[in-house]
Scaffold this active site. Structure first.
Site, short mmCIF file in Angstrom:
data_model
loop_
_atom_site.label_atom_id
_atom_site.label_comp_id
_atom_site.label_asym_id
_atom_site.label_seq_id
_atom_site.Cartn_x
_atom_site.Cartn_y
_atom_site.Cartn_z
N SER A 108 0.84 -1.21 0.00
CA SER A 108 0.00 0.00 0.00
C SER A 108 0.87 1.25 0.00
CB SER A 108 -0.91 0.01 1.23
OG SER A 108 -1.39 1.32 1.47
N ASP A 146 -5.80 0.70 -9.30
CA ASP A 146 -6.99 1.55 -9.49
C ASP A 146 -7.66 1.34 -10.85
OD1 ASP A 146 -6.71 2.65 -6.97
OD2 ASP A 146 -5.52 4.35 -7.68
C1 S3P Z 1 -2.85 5.81 -3.58
C2 S3P Z 1 -2.53 4.51 -3.29
C3 S3P Z 1 -3.45 3.39 -3.58
C4 S3P Z 1 -4.52 3.79 -4.58
C5 S3P Z 1 -5.15 5.11 -4.25
C6 S3P Z 1 -4.10 6.20 -4.24
C7 S3P Z 1 -1.88 6.87 -3.22
O1 S3P Z 1 -4.08 3.00 -2.38
O2 S3P Z 1 -5.52 2.79 -4.65
O3 S3P Z 1 -6.16 5.44 -5.19
O4 S3P Z 1 -2.04 8.03 -3.68
O5 S3P Z 1 -0.94 6.58 -2.48
P1 S3P Z 1 -3.46 1.88 -1.39
O6 S3P Z 1 -2.25 2.46 -0.77
O7 S3P Z 1 -4.55 1.64 -0.38
O8 S3P Z 1 -3.17 0.68 -2.25
#
Ligand code: S3P
Length: 436
Positions: A168, A316
């Site tokens: 993440s 995404d």
């Molecule tokens: C993001 C990380 C992702 C993504 C989100 C934006 C970011 O989430 O799905 O739309 O800007 O760091 P996760 O860290 O929960 O995977």
């Protein structure tokens, strides 16, 4: 309630620009706010999510001017300059705002409460709270691991060496941002590489970050220097038009100035593996991020087993990739994507339900789904108030046999203001209906 009514058919053509990258816009604004001196951000996403981040900093005393559309001027207050907001900070639908701000604010002496809309209130926050508490942050969430989050001032953070249990970028970024005000060197080990916009953005603000394999580290205590940032167009928004051009007969499209960060570009690789005709033009580096114009032509798609190693870099884009799978010859299998269940909606359930409504054969699994390509019929789709589900099913209309109604589309504004106009100009037959 805002619904979209999409009439079947149409083709996509022309040159178009989609709005600025959401992830990069959030980071540019956050670092500009705590930098010393002024920063100018161009190509900024004026969407609900990034405006929620902006409102939060204004409530903490940062002077931010919207000098023109997509351009903001930020008078940085320095790391010690934020004031305690006089109200609860409501971050709306934005997971990135809440998770990154939690880390950033934890060591900056700001006392605050963070909350959000119905969808954000149900998303998991323990993944950031536990490691931030290990850094001695005075931060709590509700008993069931959700919002509201409370942060107390007066914490003295200490650096941690942390093995991330999930891939993440929001978690990684939250801890790196906390690390800015921690004593010592914060080290984060990722199970798989995720988007590295925070690392790249910190360097733009003259802050040193080291990367060795999947370990990222930084030393706390330094200052950030204000700078000018050009935000590229969002590949996650471009993805709807890339898939649209692939599945609509007679399409040829160029999407300009799109960010193609290698931790974000898997949608291009996956679609190419499915047979898509995609060419990258004018590749260059802008504000530390690779960008290109993306040319797409109508393509004969075929199903594939999506390699699990590609999942984080396309996380995404799966709603619209599953629409491509529905239009492809044969079977597409998505596995190892359990994180999709904790996005703005449960995207595995939402895509399975919607595609089945449109007559596509789908088998849902805990961490993925299997889609057999077929003929897309018409029907009424629940978006579950998720912007990307709403846009993915709008695009499906290009290859449908009957009209599709997508319900509850107001949240498209969170990431893609102007989607309807842009899509109509490019060739999608879309009508907005307001239902009272
Ligand atoms: C993001 C990380 C992702 C993504 C989100 C934006 C970011 O989430 O799905 O739309 O800007 O760091 P996760 O860290 O929960 O995977």
């Amino acid at each position: 309630m805002i619904n979209y009514l999409i009439s079947p058919g149409g083709k996509l053509s022309g040159n178009l620009r989609v709005p600025g990258d959401k992830s990069i816009s959030h980071r540019a604004l956050m670092l500009a706010a705590i930098a010393d001196g002024q920063s100018r951000i161009t190509g900024f996403l004026d969407g609900g999510d990034t405006l929620a981040t902006m409102a939060a900093f204004k409530a903490m005393g940062v002077e931010i001017q919207h000098t023109s559309e997509n351009e903001v001027l930020v008078n940085g207050v320095g790391k010690g300059g934020l004031s305690t907001p006089g109200k609860v900070l409501n971050l709306g639908n934005s997971g990135t705002s809440v998770r990154l701000l939690s880390g950033l604010l934890a060591g900056l002496g700001v006392e605050c409460e963070l909350t959000g809309d119905h969808s954000l209130m149900s998303r998991p926050m323990r993944r950031i709270i536990d490691p931030l508490q290990k850094m001695h942050a005075l931060i709590t969430c509700s008993e069931d691991g959700t919002l509201p989050i409370h942060i107390k001032g007066g914490a003295c953070l200490t650096a941690i060496d942390f093995e991330m249990p999930v891939a993440s970028a929001q978690l990684k970024s939250s801890l790196l941002l906390a690390g800015l005000s921690a004593k010592g060197r914060t080290r984060i080990h990722e199970p798989v590489a995720t988007r590295d916009h925070t690392e790249r953005m910190l360097r733009q603000f003259a802050y040193q970050v080291e990367c060795a394999g999947n370990t990222i580290s930084l030393e706390g205590g330094g200052a950030l220097l204000g700078t000018n940032i050009e935000v590229p167009a969002d590949i996650s928004s471009a993805a709807f038009f890339i898939v649209g051009a692939c599945i609509a007969e007679g399409s040829e499209l160029i999407i300009e100035n799109v960010g193609i960060n290698p931790n974000r570009d898997a949608v291009i690789h996956i679609l190419r593996e499915m047979g898509a005709d995609i060419t990258l033009l004018n590749e260059k580096i802008v504000s530390g991020e690779p960008i290109a114009d993306i040319q797409v032509r109508t393509s004969e798609l075929h199903g594939i087993d999506i390699p699990e190693s590609r999942v984080p870099a396309a996380i995404d884009e799966f709603p619209v990739i599953m629409v491509a799978a529905a239009c492809a010859q044969g079977v597409t299998r998505l596995t190892g994507a359990g994180e999709l269940r904790v996005k703005e909606s449960d995207r595995i359930a939402a895509m399975s339900e919607g595609l089945q409504t449109l007559g596509i054969e789908v088998e849902e699994q805990e961490t993925g789904m299997t889609v057999t390509g077929g003929t897309i019929e018409g029907g009424e789709i629940n978006s579950f108030t998720d912007h990307r589900i709403a846009m993915a099913f709008s695009i499906a209309g290009l290859n449908a046999r009957a009209p599709i109604t997508v319900k509850d589309c107001a949240n498209v504004e969170t990431s893609f203001p102007g989607f309807v106009e842009l899509a109509k100009n490019a060739g999608l037959d879309l009508l907005v209906q307001e239902q009272v």
